[in-house]
Structure formats: structure tokens, C-alpha cells
Design a protein around this motif. Sequence first.
Motif, PDB file in Angstrom:
ATOM      1  N   TYR A   1      23.793  14.578   8.517  1.00  0.00           N
ATOM      2  CA  TYR A   1      24.045  14.881   9.924  1.00  0.00           C
ATOM      3  C   TYR A   1      24.099  13.563  10.713  1.00  0.00           C
ATOM      4  CZ  TYR A   1      23.024  19.509   8.150  1.00  0.00           C
ATOM      5  OH  TYR A   1      23.057  20.666   7.418  1.00  0.00           O
TER       6      TYR A   1
ATOM      7  N   LEU B   1      16.131  15.571  15.978  1.00  0.00           N
ATOM      8  CA  LEU B   1      16.556  16.710  16.785  1.00  0.00           C
ATOM      9  C   LEU B   1      17.114  17.787  15.866  1.00  0.00           C
ATOM     10  CD1 LEU B   1      16.416  14.365  18.861  1.00  0.00           C
ATOM     11  CD2 LEU B   1      18.258  15.515  20.084  1.00  0.00           C
ATOM     12  N   THR B   2      16.679  19.015  16.074  1.00  0.00           N
ATOM     13  CA  THR B   2      17.111  20.145  15.257  1.00  0.00           C
ATOM     14  C   THR B   2      17.981  21.073  16.095  1.00  0.00           C
ATOM     15  OG1 THR B   2      15.056  20.029  14.004  1.00  0.00           O
ATOM     16  CG2 THR B   2      16.327  22.049  13.829  1.00  0.00           C
TER      17      THR B   2
ATOM     18  N   GLU C   1      12.653  19.658  18.193  1.00  0.00           N
ATOM     19  CA  GLU C   1      12.464  18.243  17.874  1.00  0.00           C
ATOM     20  C   GLU C   1      11.281  18.081  16.934  1.00  0.00           C
ATOM     21  OE1 GLU C   1      12.606  15.402  20.990  1.00  0.00           O
ATOM     22  OE2 GLU C   1      14.004  16.551  22.217  1.00  0.00           O
TER      23      GLU C   1
ATOM     24  N   TYR D   1      17.227   7.621  15.868  1.00  0.00           N
ATOM     25  CA  TYR D   1      17.140   9.082  15.963  1.00  0.00           C
ATOM     26  C   TYR D   1      17.984   9.697  14.864  1.00  0.00           C
ATOM     27  CZ  TYR D   1      15.295   8.311  20.684  1.00  0.00           C
ATOM     28  OH  TYR D   1      14.548   7.901  21.753  1.00  0.00           O
TER      29      TYR D   1
ATOM     30  N   SER E   1      19.539  13.745  13.441  1.00  0.00           N
ATOM     31  CA  SER E   1      19.725  15.163  13.733  1.00  0.00           C
ATOM     32  C   SER E   1      19.780  15.923  12.420  1.00  0.00           C
ATOM     33  CB  SER E   1      21.010  15.392  14.536  1.00  0.00           C
ATOM     34  OG  SER E   1      22.156  15.035  13.772  1.00  0.00           O
TER      35      SER E   1
ATOM     36  N   ASN F   1      24.946  20.211  22.547  1.00  0.00           N
ATOM     37  CA  ASN F   1      24.194  21.405  22.182  1.00  0.00           C
ATOM     38  C   ASN F   1      23.419  22.020  23.342  1.00  0.00           C
ATOM     39  OD1 ASN F   1      24.140  21.979  19.039  1.00  0.00           O
ATOM     40  ND2 ASN F   1      24.258  19.755  19.325  1.00  0.00           N
TER      41      ASN F   1
ATOM     42  N   TRP G   1      24.552  14.142  21.251  1.00  0.00           N
ATOM     43  CA  TRP G   1      24.141  15.337  20.490  1.00  0.00           C
ATOM     44  C   TRP G   1      23.528  16.367  21.437  1.00  0.00           C
ATOM     45  CZ3 TRP G   1      20.460  12.297  16.752  1.00  0.00           C
ATOM     46  CH2 TRP G   1      21.204  11.374  16.003  1.00  0.00           C
ATOM     47  N   LYS G   2      22.635  15.872  22.314  1.00  0.00           N
ATOM     48  CA  LYS G   2      21.931  16.779  23.212  1.00  0.00           C
ATOM     49  C   LYS G   2      22.890  17.401  24.227  1.00  0.00           C
ATOM     50  CE  LYS G   2      17.587  15.904  24.123  1.00  0.00           C
ATOM     51  NZ  LYS G   2      16.313  15.325  24.591  1.00  0.00           N
TER      52      LYS G   2
ATOM     53  N   TYR H   1      22.671   9.875  20.190  1.00  0.00           N
ATOM     54  CA  TYR H   1      21.567  10.804  20.465  1.00  0.00           C
ATOM     55  C   TYR H   1      21.796  11.597  21.745  1.00  0.00           C
ATOM     56  CZ  TYR H   1      16.847  11.783  22.338  1.00  0.00           C
ATOM     57  OH  TYR H   1      15.743  12.350  22.905  1.00  0.00           O
TER      58      TYR H   1
ATOM     59  N   ALA I   1      26.376  16.281  15.521  1.00  0.00           N
ATOM     60  CA  ALA I   1      25.750  17.143  16.526  1.00  0.00           C
ATOM     61  C   ALA I   1      25.638  18.577  16.016  1.00  0.00           C
ATOM     62  CB  ALA I   1      26.552  17.119  17.826  1.00  0.00           C
TER      63      ALA I   1
END
Length: 518
Positions: free
Chosen positions: A226, A345-346, A328, A269, A271, A514, A510-511, A507, A379
Amino acid sequence: MKRAIMIVAAGMMAGMALDADAGYVTVTCDEPKVKVVPDGNDFKLFAPGLPENFTTKVTVTPHPDWILVKPSSSFLMGSGEIYETEYEVRHATEPNSKGKISLFHYYIKSNINNEKNIDVPTEVEVTYTAYKNGSECFSNWTVTGNGVEGKSDGSKKAITINFSESYWGILSPTCQWFIGDMQTPKVGAYTIDAVDADEPVAYPDELTDKAKMVVFGADFTSGSPYGFDNYTHWTIPGAKMYAFDRTGYEVAKTNDYYGAQTGRCMYPYASVQENELGDSYLTISKSGLNKPLDKLFDIDSTTLNWHFPAQTEESTVIDFEASPGRSEGKLTAKYGTLVAELPILTFPLQTRSVLVISVNGAQSDAINLETASEIFMQAVTVFEELAFPGMPFDYPDAPPIWGHHDNGSDWLDVQNAIIADDDQGVGQELKDNNYDHIVLILPGTDETQAYGRGDANGKFVYLYSSTINQRTLPHEFGHNLLGESHEDPDLYNLMNVGSARRNLLRYGQWKKINRPNL
């Protein structure tokens, strides 16, 4: 066998006593590393760099016809003993003669187990202090390592120097002295040289000491399959799209997130898709150690399921998995102290629907959702074409060069025509299915020679069949999901428009993808 010599005897072989003659007596020291120097009737014993608890036996032997009055013929000097004494000799026909025997024991040590040569993790703060005859003393310092040299000078002499995770410099007395470009210490070996700043001026550089400090550590250096973000290749500090502090909250746009000094953020970081495995390499940097590490780094996590599929002295591969409902987690590496962290991050897998529309028969082999899905898997996001590929749409008003006009733009015109369509099937398809992305393949070219356009925070993507390449579609999807910004300073970012190497999502991106309402 002992023999009387002058100062030139400083080069005697190790294991033999060092002596010096001052005319009335011979002074002998059992420690071969001590330099005995006559100074008139006095003797100076220089003991540079010997251990803190160093002691040596000193012997005073009168010359023929002279009798030693004081002290005793042999006595100890050094730690816990004396550093200076007076001797006196008498003669049957000449006046008594006397002088001083002075020991100058100079050494440096660190605050790490009071040792001189040390191995320390990157996050440990280290202080070196100089001592002379058991008391702190002012010194001049030089530190070299990793191609950089820093020096203090006579106006900045100091008792201690300090190495912390934020800077290296002199602490006492207060003064501004830093080591070249080394405001953030790096892993590597460093030589620390100290010279007593108050030694007898007639004997410069007799009191010196040297230490070797090896900064070692570990860093999470990769992540798969990922996302992994350590913010390398960011060329302009502070130029960024999103900023988050170390706990993940959005903060003001400062240099700290990407690292103004190091070119990377405070932590890397990673994912991972929930209920799936990701992995990372913990790379151990320990070249040049004074002594072997007695164990590998301790890995721990309170929020992830994890295990070691492979470990060596140079790296550790760590598999990690997050349970559903956890957004997280974090892996930590310790060696006595924390030396590396990997926040993770999940996300649940996000599948985004795509409708591709071929305007006036425009086609392109570069429309490849697999490439977009591979990039956006950072992501935990993939793209799926739900309708048949290249749904046709006849648009007689298509211009040869697409651009803006007084009433809007050619792109808005074709978009409105598609939405209003009631006889070619495209309009009905849009009514029946709420597509996440609508990709229009257009004939002709763009007025600015762009390869494509994507609606910022919207659904529509416009591509030109004559200029599109494999990275155009993922980039335009990025505009749909991330907004208008082009991350030009970030050479490897998907949203960089000038680099053929771009494919990274960071990072913060990604957030945003999502959790768009974060």
C-alpha cells in the motif's frame, strides 16, 4: 631497567617507565603514557586521555651526593591521590634544593555510563565534559564526521558540548556554536577532539583527548503493498497541500511537516487495507560501532497485529494488520529508548465507479484503469469501469481546440450536452447510475496544450485522444479527489505536472481521499 633521560625520552617504548632529570633528582613515572617534562627545578607530568580513575607510581631518585629529604622515594599521584607535591634534597657542602612535581591529568567523558567512546541511538541526548585533575575545565572542541567539521575557538571555550536530536553545540558557557550543516544529527561515526584551554602556555597541546561517538539507529524505510511516505524529494520546504502534526491533526502550513532541515517529515507513514497485511522494513544503521549491539531492536505495537517474518542484524521485516474499526495504529522500535516510529493509517477498500465516454469516436489505448488503481492503492482506492468501455456520444459542436469562451468553456458545454442527452443513451446511463467519475475522451487538443483536465472536487475528467499518456488519467482523478492544487515542489507526487516520475500520494492525500470531510 629504569634510566634517567631528558624530555626527548617522550618516545620511549610502551611498558617502560618515563623519567626526567632536573639536575638534582631524577623523576620516574611507571605509566608509559605520562610525559615527564623538567621545568627548571620543577617537573610537570602530562597525562592526556588516561582513564578517569588513573593513578601512577612516581619515584624521586636523588643524584649522587644528594640525599632526599622529602617526600618518600615513591608515592602515588592521580585520582584519589595527590596532583602536586614538593620535593627537597640536601647536600653536605651545598645549599638544599627543592622543587615541585605537578601532575596534569586531562580527559573527557560522556554522560552515557561515564564512558568516552560510546554508541548511542539517534534520539539520545549526549553531553561531553572535559576534566583536569578531577575538576571540570574549559576546553576547545572539534567535532568531525559525515564530511562536516565544527570547531570552537579561544573565544568560545567551554566545559561541555551537547549533542541533542535538534542541534549540536556548546552549552557552557552560553554561546552560539553549531557544527556546520549538522543541526539535526545524522547516523554515523564522529570524532570528538578536546584541548585544554587553560594548560601551561609553555607547553601547548600537551593536554588533549579524543573520543569516538557512533550514532546508530533504525528507520522504517519502506512499506508495501500500500502506501509509504517519508516525504523525500520535496524540494521547497513548507510548500505543500496539507499539513498535519505528529498526531494527525491538521495544523498551519509550516516547515515542520516536510522537514525544513532533513527533507522529510518527523515520521514516515504507511497505509494498509483493513483486514489485510502490509509490511515495512526497519533498517538498522550501525556502521563503525565501538562494540557490538547486544540485541536487535525491540518492536512493539498496542494497536496492530504484527509479527516478524524475517530478521537480520541489518534489517527487520515486519508484517502488520489492523483490525476493523481502527483508523490508525503505530509500530515503534526501541533500543533502550524510542528510535523509530511508523504511524499506520487503516482504510477499508474504496472502489470508485467510472464511466468512459468516447466523444465523436475519439479513442485511446492509454485509458487504463489498472494503472490508476495501482497508484491509488496507496490510499486503498481502486477504480472500476462498470459500463462497457468507450460509451459513444455524438457531439457536432466539438471544436478542434478546446478552450474558454465568453459564456463559459467548451468543456462545460459538452458536459451539459451529455447530462441533457435523451436519445443517445448516455444521459439515461447517468440517471440510472451515480458514477464517481465520468471520463470524456475528446477529439482535438487543449488551448494550453494540456494532456487533460479534471474538475476539482468534481466528477468529470476530459482527456484528449492525441496527447493522453498513461499518467494523465490518474492525475486528473487526483483533481477530482484532491482539488485544484498542483504539487510542483514534490517531484515524485502524482499531482506534480512537470515530472515524468510522479506516482506518489502522500499521507495527507490518503486522508483527504478517504475522509474528504475531515
